[in-house]
Write a protein that holds these residues in place. Structure first.
Motif, PDB file in Angstrom:
ATOM      1  N   VAL A 105       0.852  -1.186   0.000  1.00 18.48           N
ATOM      2  CA  VAL A 105       0.000   0.000   0.000  1.00 18.48           C
ATOM      3  C   VAL A 105       0.888   1.237   0.000  1.00 18.48           C
ATOM      4  N   HIS A 106       0.554   2.208  -0.852  1.00 19.94           N
ATOM      5  CA  HIS A 106       1.355   3.425  -0.999  1.00 19.94           C
ATOM      6  C   HIS A 106       0.715   4.582  -0.224  1.00 19.94           C
ATOM      7  N   TYR A 107       1.507   5.246   0.599  1.00 21.12           N
ATOM      8  CA  TYR A 107       1.076   6.426   1.345  1.00 21.12           C
ATOM      9  C   TYR A 107       1.924   7.610   0.878  1.00 21.12           C
ATOM     10  N   LEU A 108       1.271   8.652   0.381  1.00 17.74           N
ATOM     11  CA  LEU A 108       1.968   9.847  -0.116  1.00 17.74           C
ATOM     12  C   LEU A 108       1.916  10.963   0.915  1.00 17.74           C
ATOM     13  N   THR A 109       3.011  11.714   1.008  1.00 13.01           N
ATOM     14  CA  THR A 109       3.073  12.837   1.937  1.00 13.01           C
ATOM     15  C   THR A 109       4.056  13.885   1.406  1.00 13.01           C
ATOM     16  N   SER A 110       4.160  14.993   2.117  1.00  8.59           N
ATOM     17  CA  SER A 110       5.137  16.055   1.820  1.00  8.59           C
ATOM     18  C   SER A 110       5.007  16.569   0.393  1.00  8.59           C
ATOM     19  N   GLU A 111       3.785  16.782  -0.047  1.00  7.25           N
ATOM     20  CA  GLU A 111       3.509  17.158  -1.431  1.00  7.25           C
ATOM     21  C   GLU A 111       3.919  18.590  -1.762  1.00  7.25           C
ATOM     22  N   GLN A 112       4.492  18.718  -2.947  1.00  6.51           N
ATOM     23  CA  GLN A 112       4.757  20.025  -3.548  1.00  6.51           C
ATOM     24  C   GLN A 112       4.444  19.900  -5.033  1.00  6.51           C
ATOM     25  N   ILE A 113       3.619  20.791  -5.552  1.00  6.86           N
ATOM     26  CA  ILE A 113       3.301  20.791  -6.976  1.00  6.86           C
ATOM     27  C   ILE A 113       3.535  22.200  -7.504  1.00  6.86           C
ATOM     28  N   HIS A 114       4.244  22.303  -8.628  1.00  3.59           N
ATOM     29  CA  HIS A 114       4.561  23.591  -9.241  1.00  3.59           C
ATOM     30  C   HIS A 114       4.110  23.565 -10.701  1.00  3.59           C
ATOM     31  N   TRP A 124       7.024  14.304  -3.773  1.00  2.10           N
ATOM     32  CA  TRP A 124       6.363  13.641  -2.675  1.00  2.10           C
ATOM     33  C   TRP A 124       7.369  12.756  -1.969  1.00  2.10           C
ATOM     34  N   VAL A 125       7.043  12.391  -0.740  1.00  4.24           N
ATOM     35  CA  VAL A 125       7.706  11.297  -0.050  1.00  4.24           C
ATOM     36  C   VAL A 125       6.639  10.221   0.072  1.00  4.24           C
ATOM     37  N   HIS A 126       7.020   8.999  -0.160  1.00  2.00           N
ATOM     38  CA  HIS A 126       6.030   7.940   0.020  1.00  2.00           C
ATOM     39  C   HIS A 126       6.616   6.796   0.832  1.00  2.00           C
ATOM     40  N   CYS A 127       5.742   6.164   1.571  1.00  2.00           N
ATOM     41  CA  CYS A 127       6.075   4.960   2.327  1.00  2.00           C
ATOM     42  C   CYS A 127       5.140   3.860   1.887  1.00  2.00           C
ATOM     43  N   LEU A 139       9.174  -2.233   5.232  1.00  2.00           N
ATOM     44  CA  LEU A 139       8.668  -0.889   4.989  1.00  2.00           C
ATOM     45  C   LEU A 139       9.674  -0.187   4.101  1.00  2.00           C
ATOM     46  N   ARG A 140       9.186   0.329   2.971  1.00  2.00           N
ATOM     47  CA  ARG A 140      10.036   1.074   2.035  1.00  2.00           C
ATOM     48  C   ARG A 140       9.596   2.527   2.025  1.00  2.00           C
ATOM     49  N   SER A 141      10.557   3.388   1.828  1.00  2.00           N
ATOM     50  CA  SER A 141      10.244   4.798   1.652  1.00  2.00           C
ATOM     51  C   SER A 141      11.112   5.349   0.530  1.00  2.00           C
ATOM     52  N   SER A 142      10.527   6.232  -0.260  1.00  2.00           N
ATOM     53  CA  SER A 142      11.292   6.866  -1.320  1.00  2.00           C
ATOM     54  C   SER A 142      10.796   8.286  -1.547  1.00  2.00           C
ATOM     55  N   ARG A 143      11.639   9.062  -2.203  1.00  2.00           N
ATOM     56  CA  ARG A 143      11.267  10.405  -2.639  1.00  2.00           C
ATOM     57  C   ARG A 143      10.916  10.333  -4.110  1.00  2.00           C
ATOM     58  N   LEU A 144       9.870  11.040  -4.487  1.00  2.00           N
ATOM     59  CA  LEU A 144       9.455  11.118  -5.884  1.00  2.00           C
ATOM     60  C   LEU A 144       9.671  12.534  -6.386  1.00  2.00           C
ATOM     61  N   ASN A 164      15.384   5.926  -3.414  1.00  2.00           N
ATOM     62  CA  ASN A 164      15.229   5.248  -2.138  1.00  2.00           C
ATOM     63  C   ASN A 164      15.611   6.158  -0.961  1.00  2.00           C
ATOM     64  N   VAL A 165      14.800   6.130   0.082  1.00  2.00           N
ATOM     65  CA  VAL A 165      15.142   6.772   1.355  1.00  2.00           C
ATOM     66  C   VAL A 165      15.601   5.690   2.327  1.00  2.00           C
ATOM     67  N   PHE A 166      14.785   4.620   2.475  1.00  2.00           N
ATOM     68  CA  PHE A 166      15.196   3.490   3.310  1.00  2.00           C
ATOM     69  C   PHE A 166      14.334   2.279   2.994  1.00  2.00           C
ATOM     70  N   VAL A 167      14.854   1.121   3.373  1.00  2.00           N
ATOM     71  CA  VAL A 167      14.112  -0.133   3.389  1.00  2.00           C
ATOM     72  C   VAL A 167      14.365  -0.726   4.770  1.00  2.00           C
ATOM     73  N   ALA A 168      13.277  -1.046   5.478  1.00  2.00           N
ATOM     74  CA  ALA A 168      13.422  -1.560   6.839  1.00  2.00           C
ATOM     75  C   ALA A 168      12.567  -2.811   7.017  1.00  2.00           C
TER      76      ALA A 168
END
Length: 186
Positions: A105-114, A124-127, A139-144, A164-168
């Protein structure tokens, strides 16, 4: 109407257009993530071939999908054009996994749109938690950092770039009641 009123109306129209573009880009990005979830929650999508076609509909013909950075360069690389994107997604969903992927399941956060006219970028950052049939989880997290382009009045993804930000690893039993299919949209 006075010149000031016309200028105000033009400025207001431009602001509304920008807000509508941001909302559509947000929906396109969220839909992509939604379609990538496992089990796939999209109504009417009965198999991975249909899922892939729905995903490809979100992209421009010359789109780029790439993993960047030390971890994702070797794992994902870069694909250019819809045919290459199809191969990328077919490789992901077409392979038999052992252990099988039960939940993603993808969770999006820290949104910026220009938005800049008919082009835009979004960050975005997603986990995403992953649960496998052998009981392992991670648990994976990455920046888009994605690009978008309006094509015939419709916003499309022109580049997906993920880092990739992290894989835990997650401990066994951290989640229960994992569905084998989604019925929410049915």
């Amino acid at each position: 109407m006075t010149k000031d009123v016309l200028q105000s109306l033009e400025a207001l129209a431009k602001r509304i257009e920008t807000l509508e573009a941001e909302a559509e880009i947000r929906r396109v990005q969220a839909r992509y993530m939604f379609l990538c979830d496992t089990p796939c929650p999209e109504a009417g999508v009965e198999n991975d071939s249909q899922r892939i076609e729905c995903i490809l509909d979100l992209y421009t013909e010359d789109a780029i999908w790439e993993g960047v950075g030390a971890y994702y360069d070797n794992q994902f690389g870069q694909r250019v054009g819809k045919a290459a994107l199809r191969e990328h997604f077919e490789a992901f969903w077409g392979q038999k996994r052992d252990p099988a992927l039960l939940l993603n399941v993808h969770y999006l956060t820290s949104e910026q749109i220009h938005v800049r006219g008919d082009e835009a970028d979004g960050q975005w950052v997603h986990c995403q938690p992953w649960i496998f049939s052998d009981g392992s989880s991670l648990l994976r997290s990455s920046r888009l950092n994605n690009l978008f382009r309006r094509v015939d009045g419709v916003w499309k993804v022109s580049r997906t770039r993920t880092e990739n930000v992290f894989v835990a690893p997650l401990g066994a039993g951290w989640a229960n009641n994992v569905p084998d299919r989604s019925v929410l949209m049915r």
